[in-house]
Motif scaffolding. Structure first.
Motif, PDB file in Angstrom:
ATOM      1  N   LEU A  95     -68.113 -48.773 -15.216  1.00  0.00           N
ATOM      2  CA  LEU A  95     -68.428 -49.605 -14.155  1.00  0.00           C
ATOM      3  C   LEU A  95     -69.803 -50.363 -14.482  1.00  0.00           C
ATOM      4  N   ASN A  96     -69.880 -51.646 -14.558  1.00  0.00           N
ATOM      5  CA  ASN A  96     -71.195 -52.170 -14.695  1.00  0.00           C
ATOM      6  C   ASN A  96     -72.024 -51.882 -15.889  1.00  0.00           C
ATOM      7  N   GLY A  97     -71.150 -51.390 -17.002  1.00  0.00           N
ATOM      8  CA  GLY A  97     -71.770 -50.945 -18.266  1.00  0.00           C
ATOM      9  C   GLY A  97     -72.262 -49.538 -18.394  1.00  0.00           C
ATOM     10  N   ARG A  98     -71.786 -48.670 -17.315  1.00  0.00           N
ATOM     11  CA  ARG A  98     -72.033 -47.281 -17.141  1.00  0.00           C
ATOM     12  C   ARG A  98     -70.732 -46.467 -17.139  1.00  0.00           C
ATOM     13  N   LYS A 136     -65.552 -48.793  -4.628  1.00  0.00           N
ATOM     14  CA  LYS A 136     -66.351 -49.448  -5.996  1.00  0.00           C
ATOM     15  C   LYS A 136     -67.690 -49.400  -5.784  1.00  0.00           C
ATOM     16  N   LYS A 137     -67.993 -49.578  -4.639  1.00  0.00           N
ATOM     17  CA  LYS A 137     -69.623 -49.815  -4.582  1.00  0.00           C
ATOM     18  C   LYS A 137     -70.197 -48.282  -4.466  1.00  0.00           C
ATOM     19  N   ALA A 177     -70.244 -47.204  -8.190  1.00  0.00           N
ATOM     20  CA  ALA A 177     -71.226 -47.821  -8.962  1.00  0.00           C
ATOM     21  C   ALA A 177     -72.599 -47.228  -8.657  1.00  0.00           C
TER      22      ALA A 177
END
Length: 103
Positions: A71-74, A96-97, A100
């Motif tokens: 997620l978000n590159g992590r 999802k929040k 993240a």
């Protein structure tokens, strides 16, 4: 009287393995029941939030059974305790929040 005490001692020792076996069987059955309720998680399956939205495909699964998604590159580890099977879909109780923001 000594013969009776010897018989009691032998009978007591003979019942110890049976008790240990019964306890081992109960532990094994409880473990199997917990595993039967576990969700089948495989790399490549889509992970969904409880509201039905797609989160991300599962990148890999740790040895403990926790799926990991990107997620978000992590690389984010999703707790296996938050997973359920909803209509054949791997669903997490986390949004999802929330995922993240997890560390």
């Amino acid at each position: 009287m000594k013969k009776f005490a010897a018989l009691v001692a032998v009978a007591t020792l003979a019942s110890v393995p049976a008790v240990a076996f019964a306890e081992t069987t109960q532990v094994r059955e409880a473990t199997e029941e917990a595993a039967a309720g576990a969700v089948s998680v495989n790399a490549g399956k889509m992970l969904y939030a409880a509201d039905g939205y797609r989160i991300a495909p599962i990148y890999r699964v740790t040895a403990e059974g926790n799926p990991q998604v990107i997620l978000n590159g992590r690389l984010v580890t999703v707790p296996a305790s938050s997973l359920s099977d909803a209509g054949g879909k791997v669903t997490t109780s986390m949004s999802k929040k929330e995922l993240a923001a997890a560390k």
